[in-house]
Design an enzyme around this catalytic site. Structure first.
Site: not given
Ligand code: PLP
Length: 434
Positions: A107
């Site tokens: 993220k």
């Molecule tokens: C947010 C997150 C996901 C999911 O990602 P999306 O884009 O919402 O599908 C998967 N793994 C981790 C560690 C995350 O923080």
């Protein structure tokens, strides 16, 4: 470039509105009016480009009409201040490590790009931009780190008291400066409801110049397509990878679809989920049935109504046949996930976080049915972020804790406690934001 709502093609806005508003008033999602395609000038030399050059070409295709080249390069280079290496566990079984950023989760890519683009779009305004974000864990930390010390912005994070891990809480509460944490006496849903309410009260939202930072914001998706191209480039010429994406709200997978649309040769996508399997079920049956989420050990993927589903569907012209021709779904239980964590360590000496483990399970199932193929599994977080699960499967202390996580332990938590009701939250906002 203009942007439209998936609910109403006639509702058109410019880049600034699409990014700062985040969501169209009709509750659809913003899409660019034309989906960019990169030409032969890019695909003729893409394997020789750096991560930064790839990022700039993609960002330019989306935002080049609205942001000057020099500024866009600065935004891209500020975002990509860390690498995304590929690790090969076995022939054709690749892992793309997306956790080398400041909060150790993928993220960081989206949040860092969004913070820089928002700062550019609001340049010269004398009002401070206030970013409101409700978090159940990873999102708040990435957004806080991305906006920390960005001039003209402040971030207010709402998190449910006692429901985020100790390290996650420190990522939200120890930065200080323009980052403020509100510890809400309630659940994540209560936090989200307060944020929604603040946006619905138009007078509050406008007076306080509020914006949101959730994963439906287009500026979080575009930078995530950079690493699809950057990773595919590192495989031998002529190999079309299958991308395996551990998914919750499906922002990451949507970014992969954008990369394919840009012209990247991709053989197939696998949407890997835990028991929250509404998208794999849709791919199987053709019926989309959102439902309340259930708690799992891969908790960042505990989503029962994925917010990017509508956007993915729009990219396939709302055709189920086209969707499943490009994406397969696979879902796994916590028990299977735990076994995979132990197996990755035993067979390859490699530590996967619970989310990455779900993806790796899907990759192994794909390899069993398609020998000789090449998969790239997105490793979405560093295993050290999930000490409870990792200690239980691999033994206490088996996962080395990176320094930027370890130093958090000694930092002081600063948070304001608030009940989950609207009035005290509104009054707090009014007293603290001018
Ligand atoms: C947010 C997150 C996901 C999911 O990602 P999306 O884009 O919402 O599908 C998967 N793994 C981790 C560690 C995350 O923080």
């Amino acid at each position: 470039m203009k942007y439209h709502s998936t609910n109403n093609p006639a509702h058109q806005v410019d880049l600034k509105e699409a990014i700062l508003r985040s969501l169209p008033p009709d509750n659809g999602l913003y899409m660019p009016n034309t989906l960019p395609v990169l030409g032969v000038d890019f695909w003729g030399k893409w394997r020789d480009l750096s991560f930064s050059e790839i990022g700039f070409a993609v960002a330019d295709a989306f935002f080049g009409e609205d942001v000057p080249e020099e500024k866009l390069r600065e935004i891209v280079d500020g975002t990509l201040a860390f690498d995304a290496p590929i690790i090969t566990l076995a022939p054709g079984d690749h892992i793309l490590e997306l956790f080398h950023g400041p909060t150790l989760a993928f993220k960081d890519f989206g949040a860092r790009f969004m913070a820089r683009l928002m700062a550019y779009l609001t340049r010269g305004e004398n009002r401070e931009l206030t970013v409101l974000v409700a978090t159940s864990g990873d999102t708040g930390g990435a957004v806080a780190s991305a906006f920390h010390k960005v001039p003209g912005t402040r971030v207010i994070i709402l998190y449910p008291k006692g429901k985020v891990s100790g390290l996650q809480e420190k990522q939200l509460t120890a930065l200080g400066g323009n980052i403020t944490a509100l510890e809400i006496e309630g659940t994540f849903d209560d936090c989200q409801a307060l944020v929604k309410k603040a946006f619905l009260e138009r007078e509050v939202a406008e007076r306080m110049n509020l914006t949101s930072a959730n994963s439906i914001n287009l500026s979080r998706l575009v930078p995530q397509s950079f690493y699809y191209i950057h990773s595919a480039r590192q495989l031998a010429d002529g190999i079309e990878p299958v991308f395996v994406v551990p998914s919750g709200n499906f922002g990451n997978l949507t970014a992969g679809l954008l990369a394919k649309q840009l012209g990247l040769p991709i053989r197939h996508f696998i949407a890997a989920t835990n028991r929250n399997d509404v998208v794999p079920a849709y791919l199987e049956t053709g019926t989309y049935t959102p439902r309340p989420s259930v708690a799992t050990i891969s908790n960042a993927m505990d989503v029962g109504a994925p917010s990017n589903f509508v956007r993915m569907s729009a990219l396939f012209g709302n055709s189920w046949d086209k969707f499943r021709g490009c994406v397969s779904g696979m879902s796994f239980t916590d028990e299977e996930t735990r076994v995979a964590i132990r197996e990755a360590k035993a067979l390859h000496g490699y530590e996967v976080c619970p989310h990455t483990a779900v993806g790796w399970l899907a990759a192994k199932r794909w390899h069993a049915a398609h020998p000789g193929s090449s998969t790239i599994t997105l490793a979405t977080a560093h295993p050290a972020k999930f000490p409870d699960v990792m200690d239980a499967e691999l033994g206490v202390g088996a996962v080395e804790i990176p320094e930027r996580l370890a130093i958090l332990a000694d930092k002081e938590k600063v948070a304001t406690n608030l009940p989950k009701d609207w009035e005290p939250f509104r009054d707090w906002l009014a007293a603290h934001i001018t």
